[in-house]
Design a protein around this motif. Structure first.
Motif, PDB file in Angstrom:
ATOM      1  N   LYS A  18     -23.654 -26.832  17.191  1.00 44.42           N
ATOM      2  CA  LYS A  18     -23.959 -27.926  16.276  1.00 44.42           C
ATOM      3  C   LYS A  18     -25.182 -27.603  15.430  1.00 44.42           C
ATOM      4  O   LYS A  18     -25.191 -27.817  14.207  1.00 44.42           O
ATOM      5  N   ASP A  19     -26.230 -27.065  16.065  1.00 48.08           N
ATOM      6  CA  ASP A  19     -27.442 -26.693  15.337  1.00 48.08           C
ATOM      7  C   ASP A  19     -27.167 -25.598  14.319  1.00 48.08           C
ATOM      8  O   ASP A  19     -27.722 -25.598  13.221  1.00 48.08           O
ATOM      9  N   HIS A  22     -25.432 -27.054  11.305  1.00 45.02           N
ATOM     10  CA  HIS A  22     -26.406 -27.815  10.513  1.00 45.02           C
ATOM     11  C   HIS A  22     -27.289 -26.867   9.702  1.00 45.02           C
ATOM     12  O   HIS A  22     -27.576 -27.124   8.526  1.00 45.02           O
ATOM     13  N   ARG A  23     -27.715 -25.759  10.352  1.00 43.24           N
ATOM     14  CA  ARG A  23     -28.564 -24.780   9.670  1.00 43.24           C
ATOM     15  C   ARG A  23     -27.827 -24.145   8.495  1.00 43.24           C
ATOM     16  O   ARG A  23     -28.389 -23.987   7.400  1.00 43.24           O
ATOM     17  N   LYS A  25     -25.333 -25.414   6.784  1.00 45.87           N
ATOM     18  CA  LYS A  25     -25.157 -26.421   5.745  1.00 45.87           C
ATOM     19  C   LYS A  25     -26.423 -26.569   4.904  1.00 45.87           C
ATOM     20  O   LYS A  25     -26.374 -26.606   3.670  1.00 45.87           O
ATOM     21  N   LYS A  26     -27.589 -26.622   5.571  1.00 50.93           N
ATOM     22  CA  LYS A  26     -28.862 -26.752   4.860  1.00 50.93           C
ATOM     23  C   LYS A  26     -29.146 -25.518   4.019  1.00 50.93           C
ATOM     24  O   LYS A  26     -29.671 -25.605   2.904  1.00 50.93           O
TER      25      LYS A  26
END
Length: 247
Positions: A18-19, A22-23, A25-26
């Motif tokens: 999940k992290d 997210h990374r 995507k950012k």
């Protein structure tokens, strides 16, 4: 025990995945907005010759304003594969002389068009920063002749030649009066930029070559005397135009 260990791994592994998503995507958001436009300190663009302002450089600007395009890493000039074959060679030699860079030619499969391609970041930067040309959509950014070209009569004349050699045409106007046929050579320069059309007409006016603006997108030279003056003063490096004028 073993079951508890597996549960811990699944929980820990799920959080890591999940992290990571997210990374990524950012990072993609940062790259689209900022990163792709930042210079890479580990990347040194290949050097080029940086020409001084001159009539030849002004003619190149006219060519780029006409059939040219500028992207992040490339400049391009697109022309008709057959009609402009000889002129394409002239443009390639001019670019090589000005910047001392290799030239590529891309043959479009679905159209009778060939594109000169120069893949040099420093050429792009020079065109944008020093010459006043626009990266991306030229029309949306106010297509017009840069101020440095307008500062010199010699630069204006050369730029006009580049513009007409790319976005201009020479044609024969025929009409009949009392069973007698008359033939007149005329010249047309077309652009969807009203500002560019007005600038072209202004240059022609300064050279005392009569022209008219038709429909806001077409500058026309109609008179035989003015056509002669155009080819004597401005001239052309496009054999297609010269052939049509002298035929």
């Amino acid at each position: 025990g073993k079951a508890g260990g597996k549960a811990l791994v699944r929980k820990h592994g799920g959080r890591v995945i999940k992290d990571e998503k997210h990374r990524q995507k950012k990072w993609q958001e940062w790259w689209q907005k900022i990163g792709q436009y930042k210079p890479n300190p580990l990347y040194n663009p290949l050097p080029i010759k940086k020409p001084q302002y001159s009539p030849e450089l002004a003619e190149f600007v006219g060519i780029m304003l006409g059939d040219g395009g500028i992207s992040k890493n490339q400049i391009t000039v697109t022309s008709h594969r057959l009609d402009d074959k000889a002129y394409r060679k002239y443009v390639s030699r001019l670019i090589q002389k000005l910047f001392r860079v290799p030239i590529g030619v891309y043959h479009q499969r679905n159209a009778l068009a060939d594109t000169i391609v120069v893949s040099r970041v420093n050429v792009v930067r020079f065109c944008v920063d020093q010459l006043g040309l626009k990266r991306g959509n030229k029309l949306k950014q106010g297509l017009d002749i840069p101020p440095w070209v307008a500062s010199s009569s010699a630069y204006q004349t050369a730029c006009l030649r580049g513009l007409v050699d790319t976005d201009g045409s020479v044609f024969t106007h025929r009409y009949r009066v009392r069973n007698k046929m008359y033939f007149y050579k005329k010249l047309s320069f077309c652009s969807r930029s009203l500002n560019l059309c007005l600038s072209v007409k202004k240059i022609l006016d300064s050279l005392e070559i009569k022209s008219r603006l038709a429909g806001g997108q077409n500058v026309r030279i109609d008179g035989s005397k003015d056509m002669r003056k155009y080819f004597e003063i401005v001239g052309s490096h496009n054999p297609k135009h010269l052939k049509r004028y002298t035929a």
